[in-house]
Design a protein around this motif. Structure first.
Motif, PDB file in Angstrom:
ATOM      1  N   LYS A  34      41.424  50.817  62.560  1.00 29.79           N
ATOM      2  CA  LYS A  34      41.164  52.253  62.374  1.00 29.79           C
ATOM      3  C   LYS A  34      41.326  53.029  63.681  1.00 29.79           C
ATOM      4  O   LYS A  34      41.824  54.145  63.682  1.00 29.79           O
ATOM      5  CB  LYS A  34      39.755  52.447  61.835  1.00 29.79           C
ATOM      6  N   ASP A  35      40.894  52.381  64.757  1.00 27.36           N
ATOM      7  CA  ASP A  35      40.951  53.057  66.052  1.00 27.36           C
ATOM      8  C   ASP A  35      42.352  53.533  66.411  1.00 27.36           C
ATOM      9  O   ASP A  35      42.530  54.558  67.043  1.00 27.36           O
ATOM     10  CB  ASP A  35      40.470  52.101  67.155  1.00 27.36           C
ATOM     11  N   GLN A  36      43.304  52.716  66.022  1.00 22.32           N
ATOM     12  CA  GLN A  36      44.652  53.056  66.451  1.00 22.32           C
ATOM     13  C   GLN A  36      45.146  54.368  65.858  1.00 22.32           C
ATOM     14  O   GLN A  36      46.080  54.963  66.356  1.00 22.32           O
ATOM     15  CB  GLN A  36      45.616  51.928  66.127  1.00 22.32           C
ATOM     16  N   PHE A  37      44.506  54.828  64.798  1.00 16.48           N
ATOM     17  CA  PHE A  37      44.961  56.078  64.200  1.00 16.48           C
ATOM     18  C   PHE A  37      44.141  57.277  64.667  1.00 16.48           C
ATOM     19  O   PHE A  37      44.486  58.411  64.394  1.00 16.48           O
ATOM     20  CB  PHE A  37      44.881  55.991  62.674  1.00 16.48           C
ATOM     21  N   ARG A  38      43.063  56.966  65.370  1.00 15.20           N
ATOM     22  CA  ARG A  38      42.107  58.034  65.645  1.00 15.20           C
ATOM     23  C   ARG A  38      42.724  59.178  66.442  1.00 15.20           C
ATOM     24  O   ARG A  38      42.472  60.334  66.182  1.00 15.20           O
ATOM     25  CB  ARG A  38      40.905  57.452  66.390  1.00 15.20           C
ATOM     26  N   SER A  39      43.545  58.835  67.429  1.00 16.77           N
ATOM     27  CA  SER A  39      44.032  59.893  68.304  1.00 16.77           C
ATOM     28  C   SER A  39      45.489  60.256  68.043  1.00 16.77           C
ATOM     29  O   SER A  39      46.176  60.759  68.905  1.00 16.77           O
ATOM     30  CB  SER A  39      43.869  59.437  69.748  1.00 16.77           C
ATOM     31  N   VAL A  40      45.918  59.978  66.839  1.00 21.15           N
ATOM     32  CA  VAL A  40      47.313  60.270  66.523  1.00 21.15           C
ATOM     33  C   VAL A  40      47.490  61.753  66.180  1.00 21.15           C
ATOM     34  O   VAL A  40      46.675  62.329  65.482  1.00 21.15           O
ATOM     35  CB  VAL A  40      47.721  59.392  65.324  1.00 21.15           C
ATOM     36  N   ASP A  41      48.546  62.351  66.705  1.00 24.01           N
ATOM     37  CA  ASP A  41      48.819  63.748  66.357  1.00 24.01           C
ATOM     38  C   ASP A  41      49.689  63.857  65.114  1.00 24.01           C
ATOM     39  O   ASP A  41      49.544  64.760  64.315  1.00 24.01           O
ATOM     40  CB  ASP A  41      49.534  64.458  67.515  1.00 24.01           C
ATOM     41  N   VAL A  42      50.635  62.958  65.016  1.00 24.97           N
ATOM     42  CA  VAL A  42      51.536  62.979  63.865  1.00 24.97           C
ATOM     43  C   VAL A  42      51.652  61.561  63.318  1.00 24.97           C
ATOM     44  O   VAL A  42      52.046  60.648  64.038  1.00 24.97           O
ATOM     45  CB  VAL A  42      52.940  63.491  64.262  1.00 24.97           C
ATOM     46  N   LEU A  43      51.287  61.422  62.071  1.00 25.82           N
ATOM     47  CA  LEU A  43      51.393  60.096  61.438  1.00 25.82           C
ATOM     48  C   LEU A  43      52.455  60.154  60.352  1.00 25.82           C
ATOM     49  O   LEU A  43      52.424  61.016  59.480  1.00 25.82           O
ATOM     50  CB  LEU A  43      50.063  59.690  60.811  1.00 25.82           C
ATOM     51  N   MET A  44      53.411  59.219  60.438  1.00 26.22           N
ATOM     52  CA  MET A  44      54.435  59.163  59.394  1.00 26.22           C
ATOM     53  C   MET A  44      54.387  57.803  58.718  1.00 26.22           C
ATOM     54  O   MET A  44      54.440  56.775  59.382  1.00 26.22           O
ATOM     55  CB  MET A  44      55.814  59.319  60.008  1.00 26.22           C
ATOM     56  N   ILE A  45      54.266  57.836  57.414  1.00 28.69           N
ATOM     57  CA  ILE A  45      54.261  56.586  56.661  1.00 28.69           C
ATOM     58  C   ILE A  45      55.444  56.618  55.692  1.00 28.69           C
ATOM     59  O   ILE A  45      55.527  57.495  54.842  1.00 28.69           O
ATOM     60  CB  ILE A  45      52.940  56.407  55.882  1.00 28.69           C
ATOM     61  N   ASP A  46      56.330  55.674  55.888  1.00 32.27           N
ATOM     62  CA  ASP A  46      57.584  55.643  55.133  1.00 32.27           C
ATOM     63  C   ASP A  46      57.439  54.747  53.899  1.00 32.27           C
ATOM     64  O   ASP A  46      56.782  53.715  53.960  1.00 32.27           O
ATOM     65  CB  ASP A  46      58.684  55.087  56.052  1.00 32.27           C
ATOM     66  N   ASP A  47      58.057  55.147  52.815  1.00 30.81           N
ATOM     67  CA  ASP A  47      58.103  54.336  51.585  1.00 30.81           C
ATOM     68  C   ASP A  47      56.713  53.997  51.069  1.00 30.81           C
ATOM     69  O   ASP A  47      56.361  52.837  50.864  1.00 30.81           O
ATOM     70  CB  ASP A  47      58.888  53.035  51.828  1.00 30.81           C
ATOM     71  N   VAL A  48      55.961  55.026  50.814  1.00 29.79           N
ATOM     72  CA  VAL A  48      54.564  54.848  50.459  1.00 29.79           C
ATOM     73  C   VAL A  48      54.408  54.208  49.069  1.00 29.79           C
ATOM     74  O   VAL A  48      53.350  53.721  48.713  1.00 29.79           O
ATOM     75  CB  VAL A  48      53.826  56.202  50.589  1.00 29.79           C
ATOM     76  N   GLN A  49      55.503  54.165  48.303  1.00 25.93           N
ATOM     77  CA  GLN A  49      55.419  53.489  46.997  1.00 25.93           C
ATOM     78  C   GLN A  49      55.015  52.026  47.155  1.00 25.93           C
ATOM     79  O   GLN A  49      54.518  51.406  46.230  1.00 25.93           O
ATOM     80  CB  GLN A  49      56.734  53.615  46.220  1.00 25.93           C
ATOM     81  N   PHE A  50      55.225  51.483  48.365  1.00 24.97           N
ATOM     82  CA  PHE A  50      54.862  50.092  48.586  1.00 24.97           C
ATOM     83  C   PHE A  50      53.370  49.814  48.472  1.00 24.97           C
ATOM     84  O   PHE A  50      52.966  48.684  48.267  1.00 24.97           O
ATOM     85  CB  PHE A  50      55.316  49.630  49.978  1.00 24.97           C
ATOM     86  N   ILE A  51      52.581  50.841  48.660  1.00 24.23           N
ATOM     87  CA  ILE A  51      51.154  50.545  48.572  1.00 24.23           C
ATOM     88  C   ILE A  51      50.599  50.813  47.177  1.00 24.23           C
ATOM     89  O   ILE A  51      49.403  50.724  46.957  1.00 24.23           O
ATOM     90  CB  ILE A  51      50.300  51.275  49.638  1.00 24.23           C
ATOM     91  N   SER A  52      51.507  51.107  46.238  1.00 19.16           N
ATOM     92  CA  SER A  52      50.981  51.317  44.893  1.00 19.16           C
ATOM     93  C   SER A  52      50.432  49.992  44.374  1.00 19.16           C
ATOM     94  O   SER A  52      50.976  48.924  44.633  1.00 19.16           O
ATOM     95  CB  SER A  52      52.073  51.865  43.973  1.00 19.16           C
ATOM     96  N   GLY A  53      49.350  50.088  43.678  1.00 22.26           N
ATOM     97  CA  GLY A  53      48.750  48.872  43.125  1.00 22.26           C
ATOM     98  C   GLY A  53      47.877  48.100  44.106  1.00 22.26           C
ATOM     99  O   GLY A  53      47.148  47.211  43.705  1.00 22.26           O
ATOM    100  N   ARG A  54      47.944  48.422  45.392  1.00 25.91           N
ATOM    101  CA  ARG A  54      47.103  47.700  46.371  1.00 25.91           C
ATOM    102  C   ARG A  54      45.869  48.539  46.649  1.00 25.91           C
ATOM    103  O   ARG A  54      45.904  49.403  47.505  1.00 25.91           O
ATOM    104  CB  ARG A  54      47.854  47.487  47.683  1.00 25.91           C
ATOM    105  N   GLU A  55      44.858  48.268  45.910  1.00 28.02           N
ATOM    106  CA  GLU A  55      43.705  49.164  45.951  1.00 28.02           C
ATOM    107  C   GLU A  55      43.080  49.301  47.327  1.00 28.02           C
ATOM    108  O   GLU A  55      42.811  50.392  47.801  1.00 28.02           O
ATOM    109  CB  GLU A  55      42.640  48.677  44.973  1.00 28.02           C
ATOM    110  N   HIS A  56      42.891  48.144  47.937  1.00 33.02           N
ATOM    111  CA  HIS A  56      42.279  48.133  49.264  1.00 33.02           C
ATOM    112  C   HIS A  56      43.054  48.976  50.262  1.00 33.02           C
ATOM    113  O   HIS A  56      42.494  49.792  50.978  1.00 33.02           O
ATOM    114  CB  HIS A  56      42.287  46.694  49.796  1.00 33.02           C
ATOM    115  N   THR A  57      44.350  48.712  50.279  1.00 34.27           N
ATOM    116  CA  THR A  57      45.198  49.406  51.243  1.00 34.27           C
ATOM    117  C   THR A  57      45.229  50.898  50.943  1.00 34.27           C
ATOM    118  O   THR A  57      45.189  51.731  51.844  1.00 34.27           O
ATOM    119  CB  THR A  57      46.628  48.841  51.189  1.00 34.27           C
ATOM    120  N   GLN A  58      45.284  51.212  49.665  1.00 35.06           N
ATOM    121  CA  GLN A  58      45.295  52.625  49.290  1.00 35.06           C
ATOM    122  C   GLN A  58      44.036  53.329  49.755  1.00 35.06           C
ATOM    123  O   GLN A  58      44.074  54.437  50.259  1.00 35.06           O
ATOM    124  CB  GLN A  58      45.368  52.757  47.769  1.00 35.06           C
TER     125      GLN A  58
END
Ligand code: ADP
Ligand code: MG
Length: 493
Positions: A246-270
């Motif tokens: 979690k820490d690694q995202f704390r100070s991010v100004d711009v977050l880009m997540i590509d191909d987010v369909q990959f996390i469909s069905g993964r409850e935890h990750t979602q």
């Protein structure tokens, strides 16, 4: 555990990071390094010294305990090595007991595969690309083996705004991406980019990252595939290290997540993504997400996440038009410093309609072929070199057949294909038939015009454009055209 690592070549003070750290043991790295050297030695024996020197010897490799990455300077080289040597190398890699995958990675800006003239003398010409420049790589050619973290998320140097060709089908996505790159506080959050494969989503995200890196080096940008996000999260869970995750995202100004369909069905990750996402948006940080579908159409996504994803701007990228494909080809040929006759580019733009990635692959193949055997690029040569790709569309479909099928489909008389009637009920199907004739047969525009009651070739051009334009907005027309195309090509639905 190292969770966050700066890209090695980024000057001090520039906080541009690639998230993807992994801890590894030096002796494992060394074992893989040694295994890799064996593979190279075997390839040298197989290929002979001159071919080996031309293609493989100059390429720096990165070995870790988890994988070996062969760094190539251009995408052209990557495709070439992929097509010609990668299978062999992978087989040898297994044989010598190499651990983890063997991957290719493009690590420097495209050095034209072509300081070499296309119609150079008929000897095998070594592409200039064989002298790699590892500009964005953490390894230098003079140190062919070095041990470093995996750089899976490095940005493709060619994916910049300058190299992105705009058109009707992508104008909204492009404008939104530019806006996000240029403004300092988020206007729409998140920016959700979606469209079919190979239509430029990743390209646009990298372009945003490059732009920020150049103009706002102080802003912290993280680009990551959703798959990687998932992988890291699962790892963090396993090693009970979610705090660091979690820490690694704390100070991010711009977050880009590509191909987010990959996390469909993964409850935890979602769930985790949802929290990260909310936290960043609440702090007024920009989030950019891509997917192959709109938020509404994503399967197996938590309702809260779905609705949150649709809060900002949702920008879709439509399938390309022939005009855009032609512009893209022109741009890519120019980038590769290669003169390809307009006729050939037009042929490709009409024939290869699925996505831009395939289009680019076809162009690369022709250029590579021309260089290696020193042949001029002509329409005939193109057909020969791309025979396998074109076969599907070369089932000798005739214009008569197209007219018949289309007339049946729209329930109009066959004679209306030739008649002068302009009523929409017949004019539209006629345009569809002209469009299909252009796509599926090798007939020229005037020939097609003649077959449609002696119409002028400009009428055919108009029909092709019209159908493309309508299809980009109208799902049912798109489905009609697709169905007809499949029927004519005798492909299963
Ligand atoms: P996606 O992520 O949507 O699957 P990519 O961004 O990986 O697609 O694009 C596939 C290839 O097509 C890349 O090489 C990219 O540079 C190229 N491409 C796609 N659209 C365009 C465009 N409008 N202009 C230039 N290149 C494009
Ligand atoms: Mg992509």
């Amino acid at each position: 555990m190292v969770v966050q690592q700066m890209v090695d070549n980024v000057p001090q003070g520039q906080k541009f990071m690639v998230v993807g750290g992994m801890e590894h043991r030096k002796d494992d790295d060394a074992a893989n390094g040694a295994a890799w050297q064996k593979v190279m030695q075997m390839m040298r024996e197989r290929l002979g010294e001159s071919v080996f020197q031309r293609w493989l010897a100059p390429l720096p490799a990165t070995a870790t305990a988890m994988q070996v990455t062969l760094n190539v300077p251009t995408r052209f080289m990557r495709d070439w090595i992929d097509q010609h040597y990668l299978d062999q190398m992978r087989a040898l890699w297994q044989q010598v007991g190499g651990r983890g995958p063997l991957e290719l990675s493009v690590t420097s800006s495209l050095r034209p595969a072509t300081d070499v003239e296309v119609d150079a003398p008929a000897s095998v010409v070594a592409p200039v690309a064989a002298a790699p420049v590892a500009a964005t790589s953490s390894v230098s050619p003079s140190a062919p083996m070095s041990f470093t973290h995996d750089g899976a998320a490095t940005l493709d140097p060619r994916f910049t705004f300058e190299h992105f060709v705009g058109g009707r089908s992508n104008e909204l996505a492009l404008a939104a991406a530019r806006r996000v790159a240029e403004q300092s506080s988020p206007g729409f959050n998140p920016l959700f980019l979606y469209g079919g494969v190979g239509l430029g989503k990743t390209h646009l995200m990298h372009a945003i990252a490059w732009h920020l890196r150049k103009h706002h080096p102080e802003r912290r940008v993280v680009y990551m595939s959703a798959e990687k996000f998932m992988y890291q999260f699962v790892r963090a869970l396993r090693f009970k290290d979610t705090v660091a995750f979690k820490d690694q995202f704390r100070s991010v100004d711009v977050l880009m997540i590509d191909d987010v369909q990959f996390i469909s069905g993964r409850e935890h990750t979602q769930e985790e993504f949802f929290h990260t996402f909310n936290a960043l948006v609440d702090q007024n940080r920009q989030v950019i997400v891509s997917a192959d579908k709109s938020p509404q159409d994503l399967d197996k996504i938590d309702e809260r996440l779905r609705s949150r994803l649709g809060w900002g701007l949702v920008a879709d990228i439509h399938p390309t038009s022939a005009d855009l494909r032609l512009n893209i080809l022109q741009s890519k040929a120019k980038q590769a410093n290669c003169v390809v006759p307009e006729k050939v580019l037009e042929f490709l733009a009409y024939k290869i309609t699925n996505n831009v990635r395939e289009l680019e692959g076809a162009l690369n193949r022709i250029v590579a072929h021309a260089q290696l055997v020193g042949r001029a690029i002509t329409p005939e040569m193109t057909q020969e070199v791309l025979a396998d790709i074109l076969r599907a569309s070369d089932r000798r479909i005739t214009i008569d057949e197209i007219q018949k099928r289309v007339a049946e489909h729209y329930n109009i008389r066959l004679t209306d294909m030739h008649s002068a009637r302009r009523a929409r009920v017949v004019a539209r199907p006629r345009q569809v038939a002209m469009y299909l004739a252009k796509q599926l047969t090798p007939r020229s525009l005037p020939e097609i015009g003649r077959k449609f009651g002696g119409r002028d070739h400009t009428t055919v051009i108009h029909a092709v454009r019209k159908v493309e334009e309508l299809a980009s907005q109208d799902q049912s027309l798109r489905d009609d055209v697709e169905l007809l195309r499949r029927m004519l090509q005798g492909q299963p639905n």
